[in-house]
Design an enzyme around this catalytic site. Structure first.
Site, short mmCIF file in Angstrom:
data_model
loop_
_atom_site.label_atom_id
_atom_site.label_comp_id
_atom_site.label_asym_id
_atom_site.label_seq_id
_atom_site.Cartn_x
_atom_site.Cartn_y
_atom_site.Cartn_z
N GLU A 322 -25.60 -15.98 14.82
CA GLU A 322 -25.19 -16.75 15.99
C GLU A 322 -24.31 -15.90 16.90
OE1 GLU A 322 -24.68 -21.24 15.96
OE2 GLU A 322 -22.60 -20.58 16.10
N HIS A 351 -36.33 -10.31 -9.91
CA HIS A 351 -37.54 -11.02 -10.27
C HIS A 351 -38.10 -11.78 -9.06
CE1 HIS A 351 -36.41 -10.14 -14.41
NE2 HIS A 351 -35.20 -10.52 -14.07
N LYS A 455 -30.30 -27.99 21.46
CA LYS A 455 -29.73 -29.34 21.48
C LYS A 455 -30.24 -30.12 22.69
CE LYS A 455 -25.41 -28.18 19.09
NZ LYS A 455 -23.93 -28.06 19.23
#
Length: 528
Positions: A322, A351, A455
């Site tokens: 950000e 793994h 937003k």
């Protein structure tokens, strides 16, 4: 490079902080002395810029704001006496409130004491507290911390179900600077509903962490919530862990917040040194720049070799991405900056994706986080002369070597153990590295226009949803998706219209879709 040369390079570039017993090793990053000399003027400028930032310079020109998260752990640095007093008073208020909760001086209606804390927030209001809780709360915190950190109904249900009847003894913290963050508001509404369903009085179990004079503060005061704590505009969400955002939940769990602040303060002092080789944050920024050529060409893969540090990569995703992920630089030029961050933990990744790290596309550098102390108390031997912790250490060193042998770069940060002081130091180290790197690449690390754009786009979708429902109710007859879009004046957004309707239909709300689901344009829409 042969073993002797590597050993020498390790010694030449090893940073050690005696007070914190912290090591930073950037010797496995492939840069040379000519690159360091080339970067020196940039770092001289960066040191001056960050120094000015700490002294109260406007670091976020878009919003005309100072950036003062550094003052939270050293109030004497605050540029005014009023700011210093506010920081000191808020810390004392947090500690006093936590003590009252722990001793039962403040208690839920009809019960002797609180047992749990439910934190409602998103982004920086959740990621820092989650990381600190995972790292430091241990197996028996004074109060158990839970989170509503998304507007996912099923996720909220799961969290509330885990509390069950203990909702009656749960303290709720609602965290939103503006008081208008939709996801946090939604979470608060859902939690209020759950309280009402159990016949509980929400205000008697709620506190707010919010901006002074915000809608949330006004609501909390009008409803008689237990307490409010301030969030200031000079503290961004991704750097708010040492404000009430992070300190309040940590204190309620019983974590030593003074020790966290002390570790951050000590690291801040180390990262103010205007000397590249003696400043650990500058060494990190140098490594990031070298790896990605100052353009973020390589991702940062974070591998903490300690279960308690699992969430450090999630915390750093927001802090780094950000802050640094910007389209334009400070001069307005399009640069598309940023460093992608992802990670899990060692040795789980032996793994999982280490196979690709060693042999796949070379588009990353690794940051290993090493913890020297295995556990409290002695360890058994899992085989002759070897403990489980020896295996963990061996896997870290082996992976580092295997990656380097295949031209993969890495940084290693080593701390003696996971304590509040060292977690505070780690947070401060990366905050400063981000600040310095942002200056090196000439971007504003303290705004987030991309987040705001998302937003606004979401708000427009919800406005369109209301518009569609109004048209459907007024028409009172079935129609195609395209016809409904046209009547709502949204023919240019027909795909969005279809997806809104599909979501409502899936939840048995307001509309019904009928027809061939493989051919969205042929579907008929009717009101339920």
């Amino acid at each position: 490079m042969d073993a002797a040369a590597l050993w020498q390079r390790y010694q030449d570039w090893l940073y050690y902080h005696a007070g914190l017993d912290l090591y930073l090793d950037i010797s496995r990053m492939r840069f040379d002395e000519s690159f360091v000399a080339q970067m020196q003027p940039k770092f001289d400028h960066a040191f001056r810029a960050v120094d000015a930032l700490e002294k109260g310079a406007i670091a976020n020109p878009d919003e005309d704001r100072m950036v003062g998260h550094y003052w939270l752990r050293d109030p004497d640095l605050a540029p005014t006496a009023a700011l210093k007093a506010d920081i000191v008073d808020t810390l004392s208020k947090i500690e006093a409130f936590a003590k009252q909760i722990h001793t039962g001086a403040i208690y839920p209606p009809g019960r002797e004491h609180f047992t749990d804390v439910l934190s409602v927030g998103i982004g920086g209001s959740a990621l820092g507290p989650q990381f600190v809780s995972q790292a430091l709360s241990g197996v028996a915190p004074l109060l158990k911390l839970h989170f509503v950190d998304n507007t996912d109904p099923a996720g909220i249900d799961r969290t509330l179900a885990s509390l069950g009847d203990r909702l009656a003894t749960t303290l709720v913290i609602v965290i939103s600077k503006s008081g208008g963050t939709p996801e946090t508001r939604n979470g608060m509404v859902e939690v209020k509903h759950a309280f009402a369903q159990q016949g509980l009085h929400f205000p008697r179990q709620a506190v707010a962490v919010t901006g002074i004079g915000s809608n949330l503060e006004n609501l909390a005061k009008s409803e008689g919530w237990l307490e409010t704590f301030p969030m200031h505009d000079w503290v961004g969400g991704r750097t708010s862990e040492f404000s009430a955002v992070g300190l309040l939940p940590a204190a309620l769990e019983g974590i030593d917040i003074r020790a966290m602040l002390a570790g951050a303060k000590e690291m801040d002092a180390a990262t103010r040194v205007p000397n590249l080789r003696q400043n650990p944050a500058a060494l990190l920024a140098l490594s990031w720049y070298a790896a990605g050529k100052g353009k973020g060409e390589k991702d940062m893969v974070l591998l903490p070799y300690k279960d308690s540090l699992l969430l450090f990569s999630r915390y750093l995703q927001q802090l780094v991405m950000e802050s640094l992920g910007k389209e334009k630089d400070l001069d307005g030029a399009v640069v598309h900056q940023g460093i992608a961050v992802y990670g899990n933990k060692g040795s789980t990744d032996q793994h999982a994706y280490v196979q690709q790290l060693r042999e796949g596309v070379n588009n990353f550098f690794v940051t290993f986080i090493e913890v020297l102390k295995d556990r409290e108390g002695p360890s058994i031997e899992v085989e002759l002369g070897v403990t489980a912790g020896d295996y963990l250490s061996g896997l870290l060193m082996g992976t580092r070597q295997a990656l380097f042998e295949n031209d993969r770069d890495s940084v290693t940060v080593t701390i003696p153990e996971v304590t509040p002081r060292h977690v505070g130091a780690l947070i401060a180290l990366y905050e400063r590295a981000v600040s310095l790197y942002a200056v090196l690449v000439n971007i504003n690390a303290y705004h987030q226009p991309g987040v705001e754009a998302g937003k606004k786009a979401a708000a427009s979708v919800l406005a369109l949803q209301n518009q569609l429902m109004a048209v459907l109710a007024a028409e009172g007859q079935p129609m195609s998706v395209g016809e409904l879009a046209a009547k709502a004046g949204a023919s240019d957004r027909v795909e969005t219209v279809y997806k809104i309707l599909r979501h409502l239909d899936a939840n048995d709300r307001a509309v019904r879709l009928e027809g061939d689901r493989a051919r969205p344009a042929s579907l008929q829409v009717s009101a339920r």
